[in-house]
Design an enzyme around this catalytic site. Sequence first.
Site, PDB file in Angstrom:
ATOM      1  CG  HIS A  76      45.250  88.593 -12.650  1.00 16.99           C
ATOM      2  ND1 HIS A  76      46.394  89.537 -12.605  1.00 16.99           N
ATOM      3  CD2 HIS A  76      45.987  87.472 -12.620  1.00 16.99           C
ATOM      4  CE1 HIS A  76      47.648  88.795 -13.050  1.00 16.99           C
ATOM      5  NE2 HIS A  76      47.246  87.562 -12.962  1.00 16.99           N
ATOM      6  CG  HIS A 129      45.388  82.725 -11.696  1.00 16.58           C
ATOM      7  ND1 HIS A 129      45.919  82.363 -13.020  1.00 16.58           N
ATOM      8  CD2 HIS A 129      46.287  83.781 -11.302  1.00 16.58           C
ATOM      9  CE1 HIS A 129      46.977  83.337 -13.414  1.00 16.58           C
ATOM     10  NE2 HIS A 129      47.182  84.232 -12.392  1.00 16.58           N
TER      11      HIS A 129
HETATM   12  P1  AMP Z   1      49.980  85.993 -13.375  1.00 19.87           P
HETATM   13  O1  AMP Z   1      51.296  85.130 -13.672  1.00 19.87           O
HETATM   14  O2  AMP Z   1      49.336  85.734 -12.033  1.00 19.87           O
HETATM   15  O3  AMP Z   1      50.120  87.409 -13.592  1.00 19.87           O
HETATM   16  O4  AMP Z   1      48.802  85.559 -14.724  1.00 19.87           O
HETATM   17  C1  AMP Z   1      48.857  86.147 -15.682  1.00 19.87           C
HETATM   18  C2  AMP Z   1      47.842  85.280 -16.665  1.00 19.87           C
HETATM   19  O5  AMP Z   1      47.430  86.059 -17.536  1.00 19.87           O
HETATM   20  C3  AMP Z   1      48.896  84.150 -17.257  1.00 19.87           C
HETATM   21  O6  AMP Z   1      48.175  82.848 -16.671  1.00 19.87           O
HETATM   22  C4  AMP Z   1      48.545  84.199 -18.763  1.00 19.87           C
HETATM   23  O7  AMP Z   1      48.188  82.998 -19.370  1.00 19.87           O
HETATM   24  C5  AMP Z   1      47.168  85.117 -18.585  1.00 19.87           C
HETATM   25  N1  AMP Z   1      46.945  86.232 -19.826  1.00 19.87           N
HETATM   26  C6  AMP Z   1      47.919  86.898 -20.362  1.00 19.87           C
HETATM   27  N2  AMP Z   1      47.534  87.540 -21.352  1.00 19.87           N
HETATM   28  C7  AMP Z   1      46.178  86.985 -21.417  1.00 19.87           C
HETATM   29  C8  AMP Z   1      45.293  87.294 -22.565  1.00 19.87           C
HETATM   30  N3  AMP Z   1      45.206  88.452 -23.601  1.00 19.87           N
HETATM   31  N4  AMP Z   1      44.232  86.701 -22.313  1.00 19.87           N
HETATM   32  C9  AMP Z   1      43.902  85.817 -21.540  1.00 19.87           C
HETATM   33  N5  AMP Z   1      44.987  85.416 -20.473  1.00 19.87           N
HETATM   34  C10 AMP Z   1      45.921  86.054 -20.788  1.00 19.87           C
END
Ligand code: AMP
Length: 138
Positions: free
Chosen positions: A101, A103
């Site tokens: 993903h 950001h």
């Molecule tokens: P990373 O640390 O790059 O793996 O980012 C994962 C991101 O996913 C974090 O910023 C979380 O806040 C976000 N996240 C986790 N679960 C969900 C969800 N169900 N809906 C939206 N964002 C999420």
Amino acid sequence: MKEEDCIFCKIANGEIPSTTIYEDDTFRVILDLGPANPGHALILPKEHFRDITEIDADTAAKVLPLAAKIGTALKEGLGCDGFNVVQNNGPAAGQTVFHFHVHIIPRYDADPKMVTWTPGTYEDGEMEKVAEKIRAAL
Ligand code: AMP
Ligand code: ZN
């Protein structure tokens, strides 16, 4: 391919509700539940890839133009002054959800700098040695 227990597979494919701001055949873009700033978006491919080392050529070709499109919409829609494009690979790099993903984070002039580091230094000759290790692995 979807993965059984992957939450982002379920969100990207609409099996778990999300606040979606954009969708096409390849991606869903949602708002992060724990935003760095309001409007913090996540680009999720509908296909499962663990991280950037696994994404296919089609996803790779499309993801940066989409990041630019979402960032532009954040600036126009929210009035932010800039945006960060952040993508974590592996726990050491802060990855917590193991479905690739990207950001897209709205940023304002008054914000503290977020994606930052303290610049280090190399010993004499160290930089070239480090470069050689990387070149040998390419
Ligand atoms: P990373 O640390 O790059 O793996 O980012 C994962 C991101 O996913 C974090 O910023 C979380 O806040 C976000 N996240 C986790 N679960 C969900 C969800 N169900 N809906 C939206 N964002 C999420
Ligand atoms: Zn997945």
